[in-house]
Design a protein around this motif. Sequence first.
Motif, PDB file in Angstrom:
ATOM      1  N   CYS A 128     -63.537  36.798  21.154  1.00  0.00           N
ATOM      2  CA  CYS A 128     -63.126  35.701  20.505  1.00  0.00           C
ATOM      3  C   CYS A 128     -62.998  36.444  18.809  1.00  0.00           C
ATOM      4  N   ILE A 129     -61.562  36.482  18.413  1.00  0.00           N
ATOM      5  CA  ILE A 129     -62.202  36.848  16.856  1.00  0.00           C
ATOM      6  C   ILE A 129     -61.165  36.049  15.770  1.00  0.00           C
ATOM      7  N   PHE A 130     -62.274  36.117  14.730  1.00  0.00           N
ATOM      8  CA  PHE A 130     -61.807  35.058  13.862  1.00  0.00           C
ATOM      9  C   PHE A 130     -61.430  35.423  12.375  1.00  0.00           C
ATOM     10  N   GLN A 131     -60.772  34.965  11.940  1.00  0.00           N
ATOM     11  CA  GLN A 131     -60.304  35.930  10.629  1.00  0.00           C
ATOM     12  C   GLN A 131     -59.915  35.272   9.362  1.00  0.00           C
ATOM     13  N   THR A 132     -60.426  35.537   8.469  1.00  0.00           N
ATOM     14  CA  THR A 132     -59.826  34.793   7.313  1.00  0.00           C
ATOM     15  C   THR A 132     -59.365  36.020   6.017  1.00  0.00           C
ATOM     16  N   GLY A 133     -58.139  35.418   5.052  1.00  0.00           N
ATOM     17  CA  GLY A 133     -57.723  36.772   4.383  1.00  0.00           C
ATOM     18  C   GLY A 133     -58.316  36.864   3.381  1.00  0.00           C
ATOM     19  N   TYR A 134     -57.931  37.509   2.266  1.00  0.00           N
ATOM     20  CA  TYR A 134     -58.181  37.574   0.855  1.00  0.00           C
ATOM     21  C   TYR A 134     -57.241  38.555   0.052  1.00  0.00           C
ATOM     22  N   GLY A 135     -56.550  38.730  -0.873  1.00  0.00           N
ATOM     23  CA  GLY A 135     -56.069  39.050  -1.988  1.00  0.00           C
ATOM     24  C   GLY A 135     -56.800  39.467  -3.198  1.00  0.00           C
ATOM     25  N   PRO A 136     -57.035  40.387  -3.615  1.00  0.00           N
ATOM     26  CA  PRO A 136     -57.966  41.139  -3.821  1.00  0.00           C
ATOM     27  C   PRO A 136     -57.447  41.925  -5.141  1.00  0.00           C
ATOM     28  N   SER A 137     -56.017  40.710  -6.137  1.00  0.00           N
ATOM     29  CA  SER A 137     -55.738  41.220  -6.574  1.00  0.00           C
ATOM     30  C   SER A 137     -56.368  39.858  -8.048  1.00  0.00           C
ATOM     31  N   GLY A 138     -57.538  39.628  -7.665  1.00  0.00           N
ATOM     32  CA  GLY A 138     -58.700  39.258  -8.424  1.00  0.00           C
ATOM     33  C   GLY A 138     -60.527  39.131  -8.237  1.00  0.00           C
ATOM     34  N   LEU A 139     -61.668  38.851  -8.546  1.00  0.00           N
ATOM     35  CA  LEU A 139     -62.232  38.017  -8.151  1.00  0.00           C
ATOM     36  C   LEU A 139     -62.456  37.126  -6.994  1.00  0.00           C
ATOM     37  N   PHE A 183     -60.308  39.997   5.776  1.00  0.00           N
ATOM     38  CA  PHE A 183     -58.826  41.049   5.657  1.00  0.00           C
ATOM     39  C   PHE A 183     -58.885  40.665   4.362  1.00  0.00           C
ATOM     40  N   SER A 184     -58.548  42.039   3.808  1.00  0.00           N
ATOM     41  CA  SER A 184     -58.299  42.551   2.768  1.00  0.00           C
ATOM     42  C   SER A 184     -57.236  42.573   1.973  1.00  0.00           C
ATOM     43  N   ASP A 185     -56.070  42.400   1.763  1.00  0.00           N
ATOM     44  CA  ASP A 185     -54.466  42.586   1.655  1.00  0.00           C
ATOM     45  C   ASP A 185     -54.443  43.451   0.259  1.00  0.00           C
ATOM     46  N   ASP A 186     -55.341  44.894   0.064  1.00  0.00           N
ATOM     47  CA  ASP A 186     -54.714  45.741  -0.722  1.00  0.00           C
ATOM     48  C   ASP A 186     -54.192  46.551  -0.114  1.00  0.00           C
ATOM     49  N   MET A 187     -52.864  45.770   0.410  1.00  0.00           N
ATOM     50  CA  MET A 187     -51.755  47.063   0.380  1.00  0.00           C
ATOM     51  C   MET A 187     -50.457  46.272  -0.172  1.00  0.00           C
ATOM     52  N   ASP A 188     -51.327  45.780  -0.811  1.00  0.00           N
ATOM     53  CA  ASP A 188     -49.599  44.587  -1.270  1.00  0.00           C
ATOM     54  C   ASP A 188     -49.351  45.286  -2.329  1.00  0.00           C
ATOM     55  N   GLY A 189     -48.639  45.017  -4.041  1.00  0.00           N
ATOM     56  CA  GLY A 189     -48.351  45.425  -4.655  1.00  0.00           C
ATOM     57  C   GLY A 189     -48.670  44.242  -5.770  1.00  0.00           C
ATOM     58  N   LEU A 190     -49.281  44.981  -7.094  1.00  0.00           N
ATOM     59  CA  LEU A 190     -49.354  43.922  -7.869  1.00  0.00           C
ATOM     60  C   LEU A 190     -48.196  43.529  -8.882  1.00  0.00           C
ATOM     61  N   ARG A 191     -48.082  42.204  -8.948  1.00  0.00           N
ATOM     62  CA  ARG A 191     -47.044  41.772 -10.048  1.00  0.00           C
ATOM     63  C   ARG A 191     -47.313  41.243 -10.976  1.00  0.00           C
ATOM     64  N   LYS A 192     -48.720  40.926 -11.443  1.00  0.00           N
ATOM     65  CA  LYS A 192     -48.698  40.371 -12.750  1.00  0.00           C
ATOM     66  C   LYS A 192     -49.874  40.927 -13.295  1.00  0.00           C
ATOM     67  N   VAL A 193     -50.267  41.188 -14.399  1.00  0.00           N
ATOM     68  CA  VAL A 193     -51.681  41.992 -15.066  1.00  0.00           C
ATOM     69  C   VAL A 193     -53.375  40.598 -15.114  1.00  0.00           C
ATOM     70  N   PRO A 194     -53.325  40.519 -14.265  1.00  0.00           N
ATOM     71  CA  PRO A 194     -54.877  39.808 -14.227  1.00  0.00           C
ATOM     72  C   PRO A 194     -55.351  39.591 -15.287  1.00  0.00           C
ATOM     73  N   GLN A 195     -55.502  38.891 -16.763  1.00  0.00           N
ATOM     74  CA  GLN A 195     -55.844  38.202 -18.203  1.00  0.00           C
ATOM     75  C   GLN A 195     -57.452  38.835 -17.805  1.00  0.00           C
ATOM     76  N   ASN A 196     -58.285  38.226 -16.833  1.00  0.00           N
ATOM     77  CA  ASN A 196     -59.676  38.451 -17.104  1.00  0.00           C
ATOM     78  C   ASN A 196     -59.908  39.788 -16.411  1.00  0.00           C
ATOM     79  N   ILE A 197     -59.859  41.186 -17.617  1.00  0.00           N
ATOM     80  CA  ILE A 197     -60.065  42.775 -17.279  1.00  0.00           C
ATOM     81  C   ILE A 197     -60.142  43.175 -17.848  1.00  0.00           C
TER      82      ILE A 197
END
Length: 518
Positions: free
Chosen positions: A29-40, A72-86
């Motif tokens: 039984c596989i459980f999954q959660t997703g995460y968008g790595p454009s931020g912390l 699961f990290s969606d690290d193949m996604d294109g970055l659209r905006k510059v994050p302000q906190n970096i």
Amino acid sequence: MVENNLKVWPFIEAKKLLKRFENSKKKECIFQTGYGPSGLPHIGTFGEVLRTTMVMKAFRYLSDIPSKLFVFSDDMDGLRKVPQNIPNQNLIKENLEKPLSSIPDPFGKFKSFSEHNNNKLIDFLKGFEFDFIFKSSTEQYKSGKFNEGLEAIFDNYEDICNVILPTLGKDRRETYSPFLPICKSSGKVLQVKVKELNKSLKKIVYFNPITNSEEDCSIFNGECKLQWKVDWAMRWYVLGIDYEMNGKDLIESYILSNKITKIIGGRSPVNYTYELFLDEKGEKISKSIGNGISVDDWLRFSNKKSLELFMFQNPSRAKRLFFDIIPKTTDELLKLKNDYENLPKEQKFNSPIWFIDEKNEEKTPEKISFNMILNLASVCNAESSEILWGFIENYYPKIVKEDNKLLNELLGYGVVFYKEFILPNKKYRNPSDKEKIGFKKLIEVLETSSTDEEPEEIQTKIYEIGMSLKFENLKDWFSAFYQVILGQDQGPRLGSFIKFYGLKKTILLLEEKLSDEK
RNA sequence: GCGCCCGUAGCUCAGUUGGUAGAGCACUCCCCUUUUAAGGGAGUUGUCAUGAGUUCGAGCCUCAUCGGGCGUGCCA
């Protein structure tokens, strides 16, 4: 059956999974959660992983079927905006629209921006001792593990477009494609219309506005990625996901991904929609706005378990996440922990404690609440937990410090609370001449006092000084101490305070205030 | 406009399958007090948003209305 008594939501979810496996040959039984790595990682990520883990725990109790959790990290996604906190914002700006895993790390520590954020996520989750397997989208695509799913999407291209297109606005409909090619010259994720499918070579043909020419690329091995909703469906299909929860904002996406999964012959995971977190004003918490509170904020004022309890309670109800609920939740935790032991065995499974702290080794004395500790901290100059401990020991003489680790921990949060909220708001007034004489006398008295003296004896000495100075109302003499020395209108019983704060430290405090005076 | 969720004490919220409305904070009083409470005890607080319906019985189920949030473009 015991099972009928299992009414809390993780067990209800786990029972849905049991049903799913009744007619399935699947052995895992596989459980999954997703995460968008454009931020912390933020509190929503945390909540989702934690809640999924709770379902997994319930499932493991009810079933022998092995289970695991993919983060699961969606690290193949294109970055659209510059994050302000970096830092290095320009570096990021130059690399916009590229996959996150192709953008340099602005912190300069890792190979890419997403690797940096992925590592933060992994550390963060490990800090909570989650049992999970990390999956990088980029890695899955490039290694060819997604090829089978990509081919399934390719083979059902038209059916899938027919499902998605009606949900899109006019403009987007023109440019939409489930496949997003990665530009070979710029490295950017292209949002372009696919002109043609080369069915024998499994390639897509498109016009590349960057090179201003017609190009093609393979659908395999990371040469292109899938648009989000299709991506989600393909991932369920290839990884065999059985369970995934999501926030209410993703309901529409889930419905679409569900349809796509069916088209390619997969089976969508059991789904649970949780409500979003709101801020004090009742508005959605958003990373970019920075409202509400973060995991770190919470952990400065209370422990992990209290945060876990908050996440356990009513996921299907929108909850306001702001400071006041921290002490409240902490006290609920203490109460639940104290009650847990005496619950009948079958009731234990319905207690949040079973999910967050099954061993429940550390408890607190019943009469001491976290709210009480915070009140205590705010009145007695709680610079260290030692001072607080002194007051508690005075009140509960039988208490043993070594047996009350959790209580000690809470006292530490009390100190943080004091330093953060009480200390900055202190207002010290200058002493009158009479009060000055009193304080000087007090210093003399304390200097000649033994450190063994009881709070009561010290209290008597202070009282005598007040009497000798003939204050009209003796209360004013005590108030003077609070207002001049502690910077507040009220305070603890002074004999106790001086005893626990320390004679020497009290003398220093008095001298300091007398010389500070302007 | 449409879909989903929410509206319970002054505040923050609980209310399990319909069966006499609860907690914490706040407030009042008492106890404890050689100034105090951080403590103990007692008490007050409600058209369960509004209106109808189903039912012997509705905070809970159904419908409508009002108010708030989110989704309904793009992105994830």
